[in-house]
Design a protein around this motif. Sequence first.
Motif: not given
Length: 652
Positions: A92-96, A99-104, A272-279, A611-621
Amino acid sequence: MPPESRRIARVLLDSPLPQLDRLFDYALPPELGDVPLGVRVRVPLRTAGRVIDGYVVDIDSEDDADRPLSEVESVVSAVPVLPERLHALARRVADRAAGSASDVLRLVIPKRQVRVEKAWTGDTPAVVPEAEALVRAEDIVGVYDGLGAVLETGGRAAVEATPLIADGVPAWALLLAASAARMLASGRSSIIVVPDHRDLDRLLAALEDLVPGEAVVRHDSRQTNPDRYRAFLRTLEESPCIVVGNRSAVYAPVVAGLVAIWDDGDPLLGEPLAPYVNARDAALLRQEHEGSALLFAGHTRTTDVERLVVLGWLQDVRATRRVLPRVVLSTPQEMEQPTAQRMPSSAFLAARNAAAEGPVLVQVSRPGFSPSLVCAECRAPARCPHCGGPLGARHRGAVPVCGWCGRGASAWACPACSSTKLRLASSGSERTADELGRAFPGVRVIVADSAHPVERVPAKPALVVATRGAEPIADGGYRAVVLLDGPRMLQAPDLRVAESCLRWWSNAAALAAPGAPIHLVGVNGAAAKALATWNQAGHARSELESRAPLHMPPTTRVALVQGSVPAVGRALAALTELALPSDAVLGPVPVESDDVPPRVRALVRFDYGAGTRVATALRAAVVAEAVSGRGRRGRATKSTLSVRLDILEPEL
């Protein structure tokens, strides 16, 4: 199972490559036996001809035994380090964040420590607070109107912490410790996230008097690798515990009844690391998915939290009896005085009178002696002749040193007027201490900054000169607080500069003894009035109202798209199908760098609903760009496109 069927494992690969951020099917050979979900495995990566680590997310069987599948090479460990709840949160965090789930997962799952794992039994007995401690915890929670109901029902709240200190422990630490103790008594775990090690130590001190030590699990960067892995394994157990730590502790795989974050405006809570998610954002996603209670506590209110309060998503919780600090603002006459007079007479007299009774806190903006120098003749900023960085002085008469490359500039000459003389343009903590030491003869002067960490000072006469965020706790509270360099702090080119300054000032003011004067020097305006009236929530709301017409965060979300000109162009083209407003995209503009080919960047502003649509489109790119960027031998090359969502400073 029919004889032609076979077992398959769906594996999440531990890889930063965006095209590998999905589940891959691997055949499970019979010799591996039963493979639990969530364990580490080693699997072949066919395209690169190598073996890679991964986690088993699902196990199934299929009848199509003729489908070509690679086999799982080995099971690294039988410990299920990736429970389903942690994988769901990471996904969920990576999709928002596009980013990648493995990075989280890399932020929360430590490297395996074989000896620690072998010694781990996984059956820590449950512990509960003692009856007396639980009564005390209930009393602390009861000070805040409606907080008990929030904890019981799994509600969400923004809590205004009271600015008090008891026995060297701040009230905010007692508040969060008491909330966690109450959860522990009901058999539920808690997660408390704080920005830095100072806050962590204060929280641990508060927990000592309320819960047994074996119920507390520490999670921070100061731990050794074995200690960190031992703590992680403890969070996999069913026995409830209290997890305390820095930003990545928000992902701890406990079944949480409470997630609390202290001082969410602190930039240290931003990853500071990908996917740069604030706590803060990770906590919001976790609460929405798991239904735990959620608390955002602080002396101030960030605009991000205030937006949720305005929407009714967070409950505004305050103490039943508010204790307001005594803040003194500069008079109009003092505001008109020359800037050379750094501490006006009223603040000076208050500090001198208070220093005769106990410690006095003087907050400054920068560490060091003089962080910046200027030409003595034309007042032009002194820059390093090698790299162009700012020159500073470590002490009076010292050779100027560059703040970027560290080189000395003994033969400096002004490029504008050719003068070789320099002038001290600013006062750091050490220079301020030197000046106050001469103005307060016989009074001990203590410097507290990154180079001179001080955690606590006794209730004896002293002047404590501290940089923002490094203020130590004083026994019984400071007898006076003087906040210097306010105008300099407010001049920072930052969208949230007023919000940040109010947070720095409020946290320092909260260290004062009851009734002690707090002088904010040289500042007027909205932030100063908010501090004087202790109405930080009102200031955050007015900031929200002013940003809304400009589509600035957090009223809207902002994504930064950066890469080569063709890559950014293709990513922005993919957004045209989402029917975003005509002014949603700003740029692209060139990035100042020596990269070949040249890079550009653009900003995309969008509503939370999109948000979901933009994140999905940018991730696909990003994935499409990574796949198309393969070399002749099929090896992946460096991606020419990067995406970062929810940036705080939307400036091109």
